[in-house]
Design a protein around this motif. Structure first.
Motif, PDB file in Angstrom:
ATOM      1  N   ASP A  11       0.837  -1.196   0.000  1.00 46.79           N
ATOM      2  CA  ASP A  11       0.000   0.000   0.000  1.00 46.79           C
ATOM      3  C   ASP A  11       0.877   1.254   0.000  1.00 46.79           C
ATOM      4  OD1 ASP A  11      -2.087  -1.749   0.204  1.00 46.79           O
ATOM      5  OD2 ASP A  11      -2.948  -0.868   2.007  1.00 46.79           O
ATOM      6  N   ASP A  12       0.314   2.352  -0.521  1.00 43.48           N
ATOM      7  CA  ASP A  12       0.857   3.712  -0.389  1.00 43.48           C
ATOM      8  C   ASP A  12       1.851   4.121  -1.476  1.00 43.48           C
ATOM      9  OD1 ASP A  12      -0.622   3.749   1.982  1.00 43.48           O
ATOM     10  OD2 ASP A  12       1.121   3.167   3.178  1.00 43.48           O
ATOM     11  N   HIS A  79      -5.252   3.579  -4.361  1.00 39.35           N
ATOM     12  CA  HIS A  79      -5.337   3.664  -2.889  1.00 39.35           C
ATOM     13  C   HIS A  79      -5.993   5.016  -2.558  1.00 39.35           C
ATOM     14  CE1 HIS A  79      -4.364   2.137   1.021  1.00 39.35           C
ATOM     15  NE2 HIS A  79      -3.330   2.896   1.271  1.00 39.35           N
ATOM     16  N   HIS A  83      -5.703   9.306   0.521  1.00 38.94           N
ATOM     17  CA  HIS A  83      -5.572   8.391   1.661  1.00 38.94           C
ATOM     18  C   HIS A  83      -6.510   8.778   2.805  1.00 38.94           C
ATOM     19  CE1 HIS A  83      -3.750   5.510   4.440  1.00 38.94           C
ATOM     20  NE2 HIS A  83      -3.026   5.041   3.452  1.00 38.94           N
TER      21      HIS A  83
END
Ligand SMILES: [Zn+2]
Length: 203
Positions: A11-12, A79, A83
Motif C-alpha cells: 500500500d501507499d 489507494h 488516503h
C-alpha cells in the motif's frame, strides 16, 4: 488463480518499495502490486501528519519511477486520491476519492485501474457500495484470512507483513491465514484442527 497462490501487495507507493523490495522481487522473479495515492505521487505521506503531527514523512514514488517499475512488471492500482478514511466522508467526497483516483491513475498508467485498497483498511457497507458504483472490480481490505472462491471481492483479505517478521513467522502467517505468526498461535491452530477431526468432536 491456482489453489495456494499468493499475491504480494504494497500500500501507499513509498519510494522504499523501489529501493528495497524491487531488487529482491526481481531477483526472485515475483510480480507484485502497489496501491498508489493519486494526488500525492512524487510527494510524501502527508496523511500520517494527522495522526502524528510531529512525525517524519517519507517520499512516495514519482511518475517516472512508477512508469519504470511498470515496464519492469510491477502492477499499480488505486489507494484513493488522498488516503482519506473513506467511511468518514460524505457521499460526493467519497465518490470523488474513488473515481478521481481511478481516472488519474488510468491516465498515468495507460490502462484501466480495476482494483483498489481501502486506506487504513477502513470500509463499511456504504463504502463498499460506492466502490462498486465507481467501477472497480475488486477491493482489498486489511482483514486477515484466506480468500476462498466465495470471498466478497470488495473485501479481499490480506495478511500484514512487517520488517520484524522472521521467515518462519511469515511462513506461519501464510499457512494459517493469520496476522499472528507466533509459534504459540500455530500450535493452538493445529490442536483445534486435530480436535475437530476427533470422533464426536463439536466443531
Ligand atoms: Zn495506506
Amino acid at each position: 488463480m491456482p489453489a495456494g497462490a499468493i499475491l504480494v501487495t504494497f500500500d501507499d507507493g513509498f519510494r522504499g518499495v523501489r529501493e528495497h523490495a524491487l531488487p529482491v522481487m526481481e531477483h526472485l522473479g515475483w510480480p507484485f502490486t502497489v496501491f498508489l495515492v493519486s494526488d500525492l505521487i512524487g510527494q510524501e505521506d502527508l496523511w500520517t501528519r494527522d495522526a502524528n503531527p510531529d512525525g517524519v514523512t517519507y517520499p512516495l514514488l514519482d511518475a517516472d519511477e512508477i512508469r519504470d517499475m511498470q515496464r519492469r512488471g510491477v502492477s499499480f492500482h488505486s489507494h484513493t486520491r488522498s488516503h482519506a478514511s473513506l467511511p468518514t466522508l460524505d457521499d460526493s467526497t467519497l465518490a470523488e476519492q474513488l473515481t478521481g483516483s481511478r481516472q488519474a491513475l488510468s491516465h498515468l498508467l495507460g490502462h484501466g485501474v480495476p482494483y483498489i485498497a481501502y486506506p487504513f483498511g477502513h470500509v463499511d457497507a456504504r463504502v463498499e457500495a460506492a466502490t462498486r458504483a465507481a467501477g472497480y472490480r475488486a477491493a482489498f481490505s486489511t482483514q486477515s484470512g484466506f480468500n476462498r472462491r466465495e470471498v466478497n471481492r470488495f473485501r479481499i483479505r490480506r495478511i500484514d507483513v512487517y520488517g520484524t517478521d522472521t521467515a518462519s513467522m511469515l511462513l506461519r502467517k501464510i499457512r494459517l491465514g493469520s496476522n499472528d505468526g507466533s509459534l504459540g498461535h500455530a500450535v493452538r491452530y493445529y490442536l483445534n484442527q486435530l480436535k475437530r477431526r476427533l470422533p464426536g468432536a463439536r466443531a
